[in-house]
Design a protein around this motif. Structure first.
Motif, PDB file in Angstrom:
ATOM      1  N   PHE A 163       0.810  -1.216   0.000  1.00 15.87           N
ATOM      2  CA  PHE A 163       0.000   0.000   0.000  1.00 15.87           C
ATOM      3  C   PHE A 163       0.842   1.264   0.000  1.00 15.87           C
ATOM      4  N   ASP A 164       2.081   1.171   0.450  1.00 17.13           N
ATOM      5  CA  ASP A 164       2.973   2.320   0.480  1.00 17.13           C
ATOM      6  C   ASP A 164       3.736   2.479  -0.836  1.00 17.13           C
ATOM      7  N   HIS A 165       3.544   1.552  -1.768  1.00 12.93           N
ATOM      8  CA  HIS A 165       4.212   1.564  -3.076  1.00 12.93           C
ATOM      9  C   HIS A 165       5.732   1.563  -2.922  1.00 12.93           C
ATOM     10  N   ALA A 166       6.234   0.597  -2.127  1.00  2.13           N
ATOM     11  CA  ALA A 166       7.681   0.434  -1.920  1.00  2.13           C
ATOM     12  C   ALA A 166       8.076  -0.959  -2.417  1.00  2.13           C
ATOM     13  N   PRO A 167       8.401  -1.084  -3.710  1.00  2.00           N
ATOM     14  CA  PRO A 167       8.667  -2.420  -4.267  1.00  2.00           C
ATOM     15  C   PRO A 167       9.910  -3.089  -3.685  1.00  2.00           C
ATOM     16  N   ALA A 168      10.926  -2.324  -3.309  1.00  4.13           N
ATOM     17  CA  ALA A 168      12.131  -2.938  -2.748  1.00  4.13           C
ATOM     18  C   ALA A 168      11.834  -3.545  -1.378  1.00  4.13           C
ATOM     19  N   VAL A 169      11.071  -2.837  -0.573  1.00  3.27           N
ATOM     20  CA  VAL A 169      10.699  -3.343   0.752  1.00  3.27           C
ATOM     21  C   VAL A 169       9.758  -4.526   0.602  1.00  3.27           C
ATOM     22  N   LEU A 170       8.845  -4.454  -0.366  1.00  2.00           N
ATOM     23  CA  LEU A 170       7.922  -5.556  -0.610  1.00  2.00           C
ATOM     24  C   LEU A 170       8.675  -6.816  -1.009  1.00  2.00           C
ATOM     25  N   ASP A 171       9.682  -6.677  -1.848  1.00  2.00           N
ATOM     26  CA  ASP A 171      10.490  -7.821  -2.271  1.00  2.00           C
ATOM     27  C   ASP A 171      11.214  -8.445  -1.077  1.00  2.00           C
ATOM     28  N   LEU A 172      11.781  -7.609  -0.226  1.00  2.00           N
ATOM     29  CA  LEU A 172      12.498  -8.104   0.951  1.00  2.00           C
ATOM     30  C   LEU A 172      11.552  -8.785   1.934  1.00  2.00           C
ATOM     31  N   THR A 173      10.407  -8.175   2.213  1.00  2.00           N
ATOM     32  CA  THR A 173       9.477  -8.765   3.176  1.00  2.00           C
ATOM     33  C   THR A 173       8.863 -10.052   2.645  1.00  2.00           C
ATOM     34  N   LEU A 174       8.608 -10.113   1.355  1.00  4.50           N
ATOM     35  CA  LEU A 174       8.091 -11.364   0.791  1.00  4.50           C
ATOM     36  C   LEU A 174       9.130 -12.482   0.861  1.00  4.50           C
ATOM     37  N   SER A 175      10.403 -12.133   0.687  1.00  6.93           N
ATOM     38  CA  SER A 175      11.465 -13.134   0.824  1.00  6.93           C
ATOM     39  C   SER A 175      11.531 -13.670   2.249  1.00  6.93           C
ATOM     40  N   PHE A 176      11.463 -12.773   3.226  1.00  6.51           N
ATOM     41  CA  PHE A 176      11.492 -13.210   4.628  1.00  6.51           C
ATOM     42  C   PHE A 176      10.243 -14.005   4.985  1.00  6.51           C
ATOM     43  N   MET A 177       9.084 -13.600   4.451  1.00  4.75           N
ATOM     44  CA  MET A 177       7.863 -14.343   4.712  1.00  4.75           C
ATOM     45  C   MET A 177       7.948 -15.747   4.114  1.00  4.75           C
ATOM     46  N   ALA A 178       8.565 -15.854   2.942  1.00  5.62           N
ATOM     47  CA  ALA A 178       8.745 -17.169   2.329  1.00  5.62           C
ATOM     48  C   ALA A 178       9.629 -18.061   3.190  1.00  5.62           C
ATOM     49  N   VAL A 179      10.680 -17.488   3.788  1.00  6.26           N
ATOM     50  CA  VAL A 179      11.535 -18.262   4.699  1.00  6.26           C
ATOM     51  C   VAL A 179      10.716 -18.746   5.893  1.00  6.26           C
ATOM     52  N   GLY A 180       9.881 -17.895   6.446  1.00  7.97           N
ATOM     53  CA  GLY A 180       9.036 -18.288   7.571  1.00  7.97           C
ATOM     54  C   GLY A 180       8.067 -19.396   7.205  1.00  7.97           C
ATOM     55  N   LEU A 181       7.459 -19.306   6.017  1.00  3.53           N
ATOM     56  CA  LEU A 181       6.518 -20.339   5.595  1.00  3.53           C
ATOM     57  C   LEU A 181       7.211 -21.666   5.296  1.00  3.53           C
ATOM     58  N   VAL A 182       8.387 -21.604   4.683  1.00  2.00           N
ATOM     59  CA  VAL A 182       9.149 -22.841   4.438  1.00  2.00           C
ATOM     60  C   VAL A 182       9.582 -23.446   5.768  1.00  2.00           C
ATOM     61  N   GLY A 183      10.024 -22.610   6.703  1.00  2.40           N
ATOM     62  CA  GLY A 183      10.385 -23.102   8.028  1.00  2.40           C
ATOM     63  C   GLY A 183       9.205 -23.726   8.744  1.00  2.40           C
ATOM     64  N   LEU A 184       8.023 -23.134   8.598  1.00  2.00           N
ATOM     65  CA  LEU A 184       6.813 -23.689   9.202  1.00  2.00           C
ATOM     66  C   LEU A 184       6.473 -25.044   8.593  1.00  2.00           C
ATOM     67  N   ALA A 185       6.594 -25.164   7.290  1.00  2.00           N
ATOM     68  CA  ALA A 185       6.331 -26.453   6.637  1.00  2.00           C
ATOM     69  C   ALA A 185       7.340 -27.514   7.086  1.00  2.00           C
ATOM     70  N   ILE A 186       8.595 -27.123   7.196  1.00  5.19           N
ATOM     71  CA  ILE A 186       9.623 -28.081   7.629  1.00  5.19           C
ATOM     72  C   ILE A 186       9.378 -28.531   9.063  1.00  5.19           C
ATOM     73  N   THR A 187       9.017 -27.613   9.948  1.00  8.62           N
ATOM     74  CA  THR A 187       8.775 -28.011  11.335  1.00  8.62           C
ATOM     75  C   THR A 187       7.544 -28.905  11.445  1.00  8.62           C
ATOM     76  N   ARG A 188       6.520 -28.669  10.634  1.00  2.00           N
ATOM     77  CA  ARG A 188       5.352 -29.552  10.664  1.00  2.00           C
ATOM     78  C   ARG A 188       5.723 -30.955  10.180  1.00  2.00           C
ATOM     79  N   LEU A 189       6.560 -31.052   9.146  1.00  2.00           N
ATOM     80  CA  LEU A 189       7.018 -32.367   8.685  1.00  2.00           C
ATOM     81  C   LEU A 189       7.877 -33.055   9.743  1.00  2.00           C
ATOM     82  N   CYS A 190       8.729 -32.280  10.409  1.00  2.00           N
ATOM     83  CA  CYS A 190       9.554 -32.845  11.479  1.00  2.00           C
ATOM     84  C   CYS A 190       8.691 -33.312  12.643  1.00  2.00           C
ATOM     85  N   ASN A 191       7.636 -32.570  12.951  1.00  2.00           N
ATOM     86  CA  ASN A 191       6.735 -32.968  14.025  1.00  2.00           C
ATOM     87  C   ASN A 191       6.044 -34.284  13.689  1.00  2.00           C
TER      88      ASN A 191
END
Length: 120
Positions: free
Chosen positions: A65-93
């Motif tokens: 909403f702030d029209h900051a594509p560089a920040v959006l790219d960075l936050t989406l990358s970090f969110m992807a790491v969190g989601l992949v980590g969540l999937a890995i921990t669920r598989l490990c569980n």
């Protein structure tokens, strides 16, 4: 080349998560057992990855909403790491509970305690 640049930005987050995991595992192994350490590690990282994903999802919406594509790219990358980590921990569980069924939460039997004057 863009993928490598994105991955290089998330390396500090992955290193930090690995260091925290190592410290948690060593402390709980020393205090309890390796199986208990794995259980605690899975629970902690499920929570941490969920919080990371949620935080960066909110930051991504704000950057969108702030029209900051560089920040959006960075936050989406970090969110992807969190989601992949969540999937890995669920598989490990799932794998942990398969190998250690005694750690699975069991249902408690329902009991009724009748009070006086009905108690016999």
């Amino acid at each position: 080349m863009g993928l490598i640049a994105r991955l290089s930005r998330i390396v500090p987050l992955i290193i930090l998560l690995a260091l925290v995991a190592g410290v948690i595992y060593l402390v709980v192994t020393y205090r309890h057992s390796p199986a208990r350490a794995k259980e605690v590690l899975i629970q902690v990282f499920t929570w941490v990855c969920g919080v990371i994903s949620g935080f960066f999802a909110l930051a991504s919406v704000y950057a969108l909403f702030d029209h900051a594509p560089a920040v959006l790219d960075l936050t989406l990358s970090f969110m992807a790491v969190g989601l992949v980590g969540l999937a890995i921990t669920r598989l490990c569980n799932r794998r942990f509970l398969k190998n250690n069924p005694s750690y699975r939460k069991k249902r408690l039997a329902a009991t009724t305690h009748r009070r006086w004057p009905w108690h016999r």
